[in-house]
Design an enzyme around this catalytic site. Structure first.
Site, short mmCIF file in Angstrom:
data_model
loop_
_atom_site.label_atom_id
_atom_site.label_comp_id
_atom_site.label_asym_id
_atom_site.label_seq_id
_atom_site.Cartn_x
_atom_site.Cartn_y
_atom_site.Cartn_z
N TYR A 137 -15.95 -31.25 36.28
CA TYR A 137 -16.37 -29.94 37.29
C TYR A 137 -16.11 -28.77 36.42
O TYR A 137 -15.59 -28.64 35.33
CB TYR A 137 -15.40 -30.14 38.37
CG TYR A 137 -13.94 -29.71 38.07
CD1 TYR A 137 -13.51 -28.36 38.59
CD2 TYR A 137 -13.22 -30.69 37.53
CE1 TYR A 137 -12.12 -28.07 38.23
CE2 TYR A 137 -11.83 -30.30 37.35
CZ TYR A 137 -11.26 -28.95 37.69
OH TYR A 137 -9.98 -28.57 37.42
N ARG B 181 -18.73 -25.24 28.51
CA ARG B 181 -17.87 -26.35 28.55
C ARG B 181 -18.39 -27.44 29.50
O ARG B 181 -17.94 -28.59 29.23
CB ARG B 181 -16.61 -25.65 29.43
CG ARG B 181 -15.39 -26.72 29.20
CD ARG B 181 -14.24 -25.93 29.55
NE ARG B 181 -14.24 -25.27 31.09
CZ ARG B 181 -13.15 -24.51 31.74
NH1 ARG B 181 -12.21 -24.35 30.87
NH2 ARG B 181 -13.43 -24.21 32.72
N LYS C 200 -12.71 -31.66 31.28
CA LYS C 200 -12.48 -30.95 32.51
C LYS C 200 -12.85 -32.10 33.49
O LYS C 200 -14.10 -31.81 33.98
CB LYS C 200 -12.92 -29.68 33.02
CG LYS C 200 -12.39 -28.87 34.01
CD LYS C 200 -12.98 -27.36 34.00
CE LYS C 200 -12.58 -26.53 34.99
NZ LYS C 200 -10.91 -26.25 35.20
N GLU D 296 0.61 -26.90 29.22
CA GLU D 296 -0.09 -25.74 30.11
C GLU D 296 0.43 -26.07 31.57
O GLU D 296 1.29 -26.82 31.92
CB GLU D 296 -1.55 -26.08 29.99
CG GLU D 296 -2.03 -27.57 30.46
CD GLU D 296 -3.47 -27.60 30.43
OE1 GLU D 296 -4.37 -26.64 30.14
OE2 GLU D 296 -4.03 -28.86 30.04
#
Length: 284
Positions: free
Chosen positions: A32, A51, A147, A179
């Site tokens: 996504y 990306r 992702k 993160e």
């Protein structure tokens, strides 16, 4: 009622459906992107599409739509839903087929879904008041650089943060911060340098992260890509997060220890303003 895009059709959200055999539903086999919208225009859009291609390539997923069509779908949804400020969410999956761990990508038709969310991005509680962060162990899989829609652990992390009276969590692996649950983590040292972890399989290559680092370097703000511990973060002058929907979000406490006097710090606020101004210049 919003208009949603599903596999070539623009439909009311109540009529938007995908197969129960879709591999994203059965196996989390999907990727996504989330692109921000300011003034009806898309922020950092080319980088988001790049990306998306990378995520698909890493998973061997077919890509059966052109970049031009992806941009056109985004713009059509923004127009149909009257989005001036908000986000466009895109999800692509390997496709639908009877449940089996094995798959034949070449004979699967990818599922493509997009929808919008209207929400404030500039004047927000996070921008005004900052975020309280807690630390949690990073127990995710080893390819956090892709992702994917496998977001259960980050979701549980946000819920743990809420239960501890905080807004979000930073994940820690092997003693150092990786993160946030849905964002990249930064600290500001006492000499004014911004620090963030180098890219690897353990963190997502954030689009906002990369843009902010470029803008910071161009303005003369020192940028250090290196690992830092949660202890160093608690002792930092300031801290912040970056993400597509938050931009630059001030962190005002970590594990109950206040930073920058418990309010958004001047370096962070300056970086946020720079990011918004520069992004608007490049918006599509």
């Amino acid at each position: 009622m919003r208009t949603v895009y599903v596999n070539g059709a623009y439909v009311p959200e109540t009529e938007a459906k995908v197969s129960v055999f879709d591999r994203a539903f059965l196996f989390g086999d999907g990727i996504y992107e989330v692109a921000s919208v300011l003034g009806g225009k898309l922020i950092d859009f080319p980088a988001h599409v790049a990306r998306l291609h990378r995520s698909a390539n890493e998973l061997g997923m077919r890509f059966n739509v052109s970049d031009e069509d992806i941009l056109a779908i985004h713009r059509e949804l923004i127009d149909r839903n009257g989005v001036e400020e908000g986000v466009v969410y895109l999800q692509m999956t390997r496709g639908a087929v009877d449940r089996d761990f094995l798959f034949d990508t070449d004979n699967l038709e990818p599922t493509l879904v997009l929808f919008t969310q209207t929400r404030p991005l500039i004047d927000t509680p996070v921008a005004r008041n900052g975020l309280k962060i807690v630390s949690i162990p990073d127990l995710r899989w080893g390819r956090c650089d892709i992702k994917t829609v496998q977001l259960l652990y980050p979701s549980l992390g946000k819920m743990e943060a809420k239960s501890r009276g905080a807004d979000d969590a930073w994940m820690v692996r092997d003693g150092v911060v990786t993160e946030g649950t849905s964002n990249n983590a930064f600290i500001v040292t006492k000499n004014g340098a911004i620090v963030t972890r180098p890219l690897s399989n353990e963190i997502l290559p954030g689009i906002t992260r990369a843009a902010l680092m470029t803008y910071s370097a161009a303005s003369g703000t020192p940028v250090e890509e290196r690992e830092f511990t949660i202890e160093e973060a608690r002792d930092a002058a300031e801290a912040f997060i970056t993400s597509a929907s938050v931009f630059v979000g001030p962190v005002i406490s970590i594990d109950g220890i206040e930073l920058s006097g418990g309010k958004p710090g001047p370096v962070t606020l300056g970086l946020r303003q720079t990011y918004v101004e520069e992004s608007l210049k490049r918006a599509l």
